[in-house]
Enzyme design. Structure first.
Site, mmCIF file in Angstrom:
data_model
loop_
_atom_site.group_PDB
_atom_site.id
_atom_site.type_symbol
_atom_site.label_atom_id
_atom_site.label_comp_id
_atom_site.label_asym_id
_atom_site.label_seq_id
_atom_site.Cartn_x
_atom_site.Cartn_y
_atom_site.Cartn_z
ATOM 1 N N THR A 38 0.477 -2.811 8.671
ATOM 2 C CA THR A 38 -0.737 -2.115 8.226
ATOM 3 C C THR A 38 -1.809 -2.218 9.299
ATOM 4 O OG1 THR A 38 -2.458 -1.964 6.531
ATOM 5 C CG2 THR A 38 -1.547 -4.162 6.918
ATOM 6 N N SER A 39 -2.580 -1.133 9.439
ATOM 7 C CA SER A 39 -3.669 -1.151 10.420
ATOM 8 C C SER A 39 -4.845 -1.977 9.912
ATOM 9 C CB SER A 39 -4.118 0.283 10.722
ATOM 10 O OG SER A 39 -4.500 0.933 9.516
ATOM 11 N N CYS A 77 -5.211 14.844 -19.188
ATOM 12 C CA CYS A 77 -5.170 13.858 -20.282
ATOM 13 C C CYS A 77 -4.554 12.526 -19.862
ATOM 14 C CB CYS A 77 -4.439 14.430 -21.492
ATOM 15 S SG CYS A 77 -2.642 14.572 -21.282
ATOM 16 N N ASN A 137 3.635 -6.750 13.345
ATOM 17 C CA ASN A 137 3.175 -5.413 13.740
ATOM 18 C C ASN A 137 3.342 -5.289 15.255
ATOM 19 O OD1 ASN A 137 1.457 -3.100 14.328
ATOM 20 N ND2 ASN A 137 0.521 -3.417 12.323
ATOM 21 N N GLN A 173 0.845 -1.197 0.000
ATOM 22 C CA GLN A 173 0.000 0.000 0.000
ATOM 23 C C GLN A 173 0.880 1.247 0.000
ATOM 24 O OE1 GLN A 173 -3.461 -0.580 3.034
ATOM 25 N NE2 GLN A 173 -1.832 -1.998 3.580
ATOM 26 N N ASN A 174 2.184 1.050 0.150
ATOM 27 C CA ASN A 174 3.074 2.194 0.301
ATOM 28 C C ASN A 174 3.363 2.849 -1.045
ATOM 29 O OD1 ASN A 174 3.056 1.476 2.933
ATOM 30 N ND2 ASN A 174 5.097 0.555 2.942
ATOM 31 N N HIS A 198 -1.678 1.577 -3.976
ATOM 32 C CA HIS A 198 -2.053 2.993 -3.835
ATOM 33 C C HIS A 198 -1.176 3.911 -4.682
ATOM 34 C CE1 HIS A 198 -4.083 1.857 0.236
ATOM 35 N NE2 HIS A 198 -4.783 1.490 -0.811
#
Ligand code: OAD
Length: 266
Positions: A205-206, A133, A230, A104-105, A122
């Site tokens: 990641t949360s 354009c 985590n 996601q980074n 992301h």
């Protein structure tokens, strides 16, 4: 504090023998490199800045200068930072297993550690495109502005988005804002990698932002073991087979097989 991260022998054995590993990373992966996370109380970016004013199409419409300056500031910060031991451990793991990194980074620290990234869900701080354009902007806007590297890093400095060479429209950051679609094919590649994995590693990641947060659930639903790395409990903890309560720069070198010489990082 105990410096040694002790891991369940069953987890270590699976990490050693797994042929295909899917890794989902979030902001905590880069925290020990110095990149701020988003939601950690007191230090997350969303504690200090409003996502509604910076990370939505409406924010861009309302004040493109503000949005542009904020992302350029973040890109410049990342340029000065380095991959950490966790990034390097994942790159090393890929020498002995098929390691598919889904992140996601929006930083490029996995790549600079030597990993190939299967999906940047992301987007990227370093891929600019025209907001009108869609033409990718050629050239390096992060270093290419003639600024001294040490300048302008404490705070965003307001500046105008450059003009697209093709149509003159304002160039925008190549990141995914809230309410926008993910890059084409990214979620499909990620879901396939998870479904085919012998082990899924969820790092930093949360687990609060969809659709990325659904990926570990795909694994859990298929009985594929999931390890979460985590320091804190998260929304994904109930779906994890193992929870390693440590920072990724300490935990991943223990988890990834084949310690020893690390690939050089830039
Ligand atoms: P969050 O800030 O929501 O969560 C970061 C997680 O990293 C937390 O669970 C921390 O406990 C954990 N953490 C902190 N230090 C760590 C370390 N050294 N090692 C391992 N974990 C650590 O960040 P994300 O989950 O990545 O999206 O946020 C998801 C998305 O929300 C981002 O990609 C961004 C944001 O809004 C967009 O901008 C579209």
């Amino acid at each position: 504090m105990d410096d040694v991260v002790s891991l369940d022998p069953d987890l270590l054995e699976l990490a050693r023998t797994a042929r295909t590993v899917a890794v989902l990373t979030g902001a905590g992966m880069s925290a020990e490199s110095g990149v701020p996370t988003f939601r950690e109380p007191g230090k997350g970016l969303w504690d200090r800045w409003s996502p509604a004013q910076l990370a939505t199409p409406e924010a861009w419409e309302a004040d493109p200068e503000l949005v542009w300056s904020w992302y350029l500031w973040r890109a410049r910060q990342v340029r000065l930072l380095r991959p950490n031991d966790g990034h390097r451990a994942l790159a090393r793991w890929a020498r002995t297993a098929r390691v598919r990194v889904v992140t996601q980074n929006v930083d490029d620290l996995h790549e600079r550690a030597g990993s190939e990234v299967l999906a940047h869900l992301h987007g990227s701080l370093f891929a600019f495109r025209c907001s009108a354009c869609g033409t990718p902007y050629p050239g390096d806007l992060v270093d290419g502005l003639g600024l001294d590297r040490a300048e302008g890093l404490d705070e965003p400095v307001r500046e105008r988005p450059p003009a697209c060479p093709a149509c003159g429209g304002p160039v925008r950051p190549g990141v995914v804002w809230f309410g926008e679609l993910l890059p084409e094919g990214a979620m499909e590649r990620a879901a396939e990698a998870v479904a085919q994995a012998d082990l899924v590693v969820v790092v930093g990641t949360s687990g609060l932002v969809q659709p990325a947060a659904s990926l570990p659930l795909i694994a859990a639903g298929r009985g594929i073991p999931v390890v979460e790395v985590n320091p804190e409990d998260t929304a994904l903890t109930p779906h994890a087979t193992w929870s390693v309560r440590a920072g990724s720069a300490r935990a991943l070198p223990r988890l990834a097989p084949g310690g020893g010489a690390e690939p050089a990082s830039r």
